[in-house]
Scaffold this active site. Structure first.
Site, short mmCIF file in Angstrom:
data_model
loop_
_atom_site.label_atom_id
_atom_site.label_comp_id
_atom_site.label_asym_id
_atom_site.label_seq_id
_atom_site.Cartn_x
_atom_site.Cartn_y
_atom_site.Cartn_z
N ARG A 184 11.93 -4.91 5.63
CA ARG A 184 10.88 -3.20 4.86
C ARG A 184 12.27 -2.53 6.52
O ARG A 184 12.24 -2.66 7.45
CB ARG A 184 10.09 -3.22 5.37
CG ARG A 184 9.93 -1.85 5.52
CD ARG A 184 8.37 -1.83 6.01
NE ARG A 184 7.55 -1.78 6.24
CZ ARG A 184 6.03 -2.10 6.61
NH1 ARG A 184 4.81 -1.92 5.48
NH2 ARG A 184 5.44 -3.02 7.80
N LYS A 187 0.68 -0.63 -0.16
CA LYS A 187 0.27 -0.17 -0.07
C LYS A 187 0.97 1.39 -0.47
O LYS A 187 0.90 2.53 -0.34
CB LYS A 187 -1.25 0.09 1.02
CG LYS A 187 -1.38 -0.93 1.46
CD LYS A 187 -2.78 -1.05 2.43
CE LYS A 187 -1.76 -0.72 3.81
NZ LYS A 187 -1.49 -2.28 4.87
N ARG A 195 10.61 -0.08 11.62
CA ARG A 195 9.41 -0.11 12.25
C ARG A 195 9.12 -1.05 13.91
O ARG A 195 9.87 -2.25 14.13
CB ARG A 195 8.42 -0.45 11.82
CG ARG A 195 7.50 0.56 11.26
CD ARG A 195 6.95 0.31 10.04
NE ARG A 195 5.31 -0.12 10.45
CZ ARG A 195 4.74 -0.21 9.59
NH1 ARG A 195 4.02 0.19 8.56
NH2 ARG A 195 3.47 -0.97 10.11
N ARG A 237 -0.98 -9.06 13.64
CA ARG A 237 -2.06 -8.09 12.28
C ARG A 237 -2.28 -8.59 11.46
O ARG A 237 -3.68 -8.07 10.77
CB ARG A 237 0.07 -6.98 12.25
CG ARG A 237 -0.11 -5.68 12.91
CD ARG A 237 1.67 -5.07 12.40
NE ARG A 237 1.87 -4.35 11.29
CZ ARG A 237 2.93 -5.00 10.76
NH1 ARG A 237 3.77 -4.70 11.60
NH2 ARG A 237 2.64 -4.18 9.13
N ARG A 239 -9.41 1.03 8.03
CA ARG A 239 -9.83 -0.65 8.02
C ARG A 239 -10.88 -0.97 9.00
O ARG A 239 -10.49 -2.51 8.90
CB ARG A 239 -8.39 -0.49 9.28
CG ARG A 239 -6.80 -0.70 8.99
CD ARG A 239 -5.81 -0.18 10.19
NE ARG A 239 -5.14 -1.16 9.86
CZ ARG A 239 -3.95 -0.80 9.29
NH1 ARG A 239 -3.71 0.57 8.39
NH2 ARG A 239 -2.49 -1.42 9.83
P1 AP5 Z 1 4.73 -1.31 1.83
O1 AP5 Z 1 4.61 -0.72 0.81
O2 AP5 Z 1 5.29 -1.12 2.96
O3 AP5 Z 1 3.01 -2.02 2.26
P2 AP5 Z 1 1.99 -1.98 3.42
O4 AP5 Z 1 1.18 -2.86 2.86
O5 AP5 Z 1 2.08 -0.65 3.04
O6 AP5 Z 1 2.21 -2.50 5.11
P3 AP5 Z 1 2.47 -2.21 5.54
O7 AP5 Z 1 3.15 -3.16 6.68
O8 AP5 Z 1 3.20 -0.59 6.81
O9 AP5 Z 1 0.57 -2.23 6.16
P4 AP5 Z 1 0.34 -1.91 7.54
O10 AP5 Z 1 -1.17 -2.01 7.49
O11 AP5 Z 1 0.16 -3.09 9.04
O12 AP5 Z 1 0.98 -0.93 8.56
P5 AP5 Z 1 0.48 1.00 8.58
O13 AP5 Z 1 1.59 1.77 8.74
O14 AP5 Z 1 -1.11 1.36 7.89
O15 AP5 Z 1 5.34 -2.75 1.72
C1 AP5 Z 1 6.14 -4.00 2.58
C2 AP5 Z 1 7.44 -4.52 2.54
O16 AP5 Z 1 7.20 -5.18 1.06
C3 AP5 Z 1 8.78 -2.91 1.66
O17 AP5 Z 1 9.81 -3.69 2.24
C4 AP5 Z 1 8.50 -2.69 -0.19
O18 AP5 Z 1 9.84 -2.55 0.03
C5 AP5 Z 1 8.15 -4.09 -0.04
N1 AP5 Z 1 7.47 -4.73 -1.75
C6 AP5 Z 1 5.88 -4.03 -1.97
N2 AP5 Z 1 5.50 -4.18 -3.28
C7 AP5 Z 1 6.74 -5.41 -3.40
C8 AP5 Z 1 6.53 -6.02 -4.29
N3 AP5 Z 1 5.27 -5.62 -5.14
N4 AP5 Z 1 7.25 -6.61 -5.10
C9 AP5 Z 1 8.21 -7.08 -3.79
N5 AP5 Z 1 8.37 -6.48 -2.69
C10 AP5 Z 1 7.96 -5.28 -2.18
O19 AP5 Z 1 -0.46 0.92 10.33
C11 AP5 Z 1 1.08 0.64 11.23
C12 AP5 Z 1 -0.07 0.54 12.56
O20 AP5 Z 1 -0.77 2.16 12.78
C13 AP5 Z 1 -1.79 -0.16 12.41
O21 AP5 Z 1 -1.14 -1.98 13.25
C14 AP5 Z 1 -2.81 0.35 13.15
O22 AP5 Z 1 -2.40 -0.42 14.65
C15 AP5 Z 1 -2.50 1.71 13.20
N6 AP5 Z 1 -4.05 2.10 12.32
C16 AP5 Z 1 -3.03 2.57 11.61
N7 AP5 Z 1 -3.89 2.82 10.69
C17 AP5 Z 1 -5.05 2.71 11.52
C18 AP5 Z 1 -6.33 2.97 11.65
N8 AP5 Z 1 -7.33 2.95 10.24
N9 AP5 Z 1 -7.34 2.19 12.85
C19 AP5 Z 1 -6.79 1.42 13.01
N10 AP5 Z 1 -4.91 1.50 13.60
C20 AP5 Z 1 -4.35 1.97 12.77
MG MG Z 2 2.39 0.81 4.79
#
Ligand code: AP5
Ligand code: MG
Length: 209
Positions: free
Chosen positions: A122, A13, A151, A162, A88
Site C-alpha cells: 500500500r 475500509k 505508513r 494488528r 474498534r
Molecule cells: P485499505 O482500504 O487502505 O485498507 P483498510 O481496511 O483501510 O486498512 P488499514 O490498514 O487502514 O486498517 P487499519 O484498521 O489497520 O488502520 P487504521 O488506519 O484504521 O486497503 C489496503 C490495501 O489494499 C491498499 O493498498 C488498497 O489499494 C488495497 N485494496 C483495497 N481493496 C482491495 C480490493 N478489493 N482488491 C485488491 N486490493 C484492494 O488504524 C491505524 C492505527 O491507528 C491502529 O493500528 C491503531 O493504532 C490506531 N487507531 C485507529 N483508529 C483507532 C481506534 N478507533 N481505536 C484505537 N486505535 C485506533
Molecule cells: Mg484505512
C-alpha cells in the site's frame, strides 16, 4: 446515513469509504488518518499515539472516543457520516451509542491470506486516499497531487500484530452490532469496484425502506 465500516487491517475500509463518501456525499471519518495527521504535525496527541500505532496496538479508548465524538458533532455530519476504523472496541461502541445512533455496519470480510500483500504494497496520501503498487502507481496522489508515502505501521511484523489485535479486540463488534440487527456483510475479497457496488446496494436498499 450514519455508517460504520468494520473490517480487519487491509480489508478495504479506507478505499471503500473514500468512494462511498464521494458517491453519497457523506463525510469520511478515519480515526487512523486523524491520528497520522497529528503525528505528522507533531501535536501532543500525535506524540501520545505514535508508540501505540508503530507497535500495531490500539490507542487508548478515551483518546479516540474524544476524537471521534468531537468530529461527528461538526456541522458537515448532521446528515450522516462514514466511520472508518472507529469504533474498534466494545467500550468505544458503547461510548458511540451514547452520542448517536447508527443505521448500518458494513462488515468488509477479507481472507486473512490476502492481508499482508495488500498492506505491505500500500501507498498512502495525506488526503486519506490509498493505492497499491500493483496498480502501477506514480509518486503522487491521483486525487490531490500530494506525494505518496508508506505508513510506518505497514511492515509485515506490525501487520501481524494488528491482525491479532483485530481478532481479539475488534472482531467482537460483529456480535455487538449483530445483536442490534445492524451488520451488513460484504465480500472484501472481490474486485474494488464490485465491493463498492455491494456497499452501494446496502445503502440504496436502506434508503428505499
Ligand atoms: P485499505 O482500504 O487502505 O485498507 P483498510 O481496511 O483501510 O486498512 P488499514 O490498514 O487502514 O486498517 P487499519 O484498521 O489497520 O488502520 P487504521 O488506519 O484504521 O486497503 C489496503 C490495501 O489494499 C491498499 O493498498 C488498497 O489499494 C488495497 N485494496 C483495497 N481493496 C482491495 C480490493 N478489493 N482488491 C485488491 N486490493 C484492494 O488504524 C491505524 C492505527 O491507528 C491502529 O493500528 C491503531 O493504532 C490506531 N487507531 C485507529 N483508529 C483507532 C481506534 N478507533 N481505536 C484505537 N486505535 C485506533
Ligand atoms: Mg484505512
Amino acid at each position: 446515513m450514519r455508517l460504520i465500516f468494520l473490517g480487519a487491517p487491509g480489508a478495504g475500509k479506507g478505499t471503500q469509504a473514500s468512494k462511498i463518501s464521494e458517491k453519497y456525499n457523506l463525510p469520511h471519518i478515519s480515526t487512523g488518518d486523524i491520528l497520522r495527521n497529528n503525528i505528522k504535525q507533531g501535536t501532543e496527541l500525535g506524540m501520545q499515539a505514535k508508540a501505540f500505532i508503530d507497535a500495531g496496538q490500539l490507542v487508548p479508548d478515551e483518546v479516540v472516543i474524544n476524537i471521534a465524538g468531537a468530529r461527528i458533532k461538526e456541522s458537515d455530519c448532521s446528515n450522516g457520516f462514514i466511520l472508518d476504523g472507529f469504533p474498534r472496541t466494545v467500550a468505544q461502541a458503547e461510548a458511540l451509542d451514547i452520542v448517536t445512533s447508527i443505521d448500518a455496519v458494513i462488515n468488509i470480510a477479507v481472507d486473512p491470506t490476502l492481508i499482508v500483500n495488500r498492506i505491505t504494497g500500500r501507498r498512502m496520501c495525506v488526503c486519506g486516499e490509498s493505492f497499491h503498487v500493483s496498480m502501477g502507481i506514480g509518486k503522487t496522489c491521483t486525487k490531490c497531487g500530494a506525494e505518496l508515502y508508506q505508513r510506518d505501521d505497514d511492515k509485515e511484523e506490525t501487520v501481524v500484530a494488528r491482525m491479532e489485535v483485530y481478532d481479539k479486540q475488534t472482531a467482537p463488534l460483529i456480535q455487538f452490532y449483530g445483536k442490534k440487527g445492524l451488520i451488513r456483510d460484504v465480500n472484501g475479497n472481490a474486485l474494488m469496484a464490485d465491493v463498492t457496488n455491494e456497499i452501494s446496494k446496502v445503502i440504496d436498499d436502506y434508503n428505499k425502506n
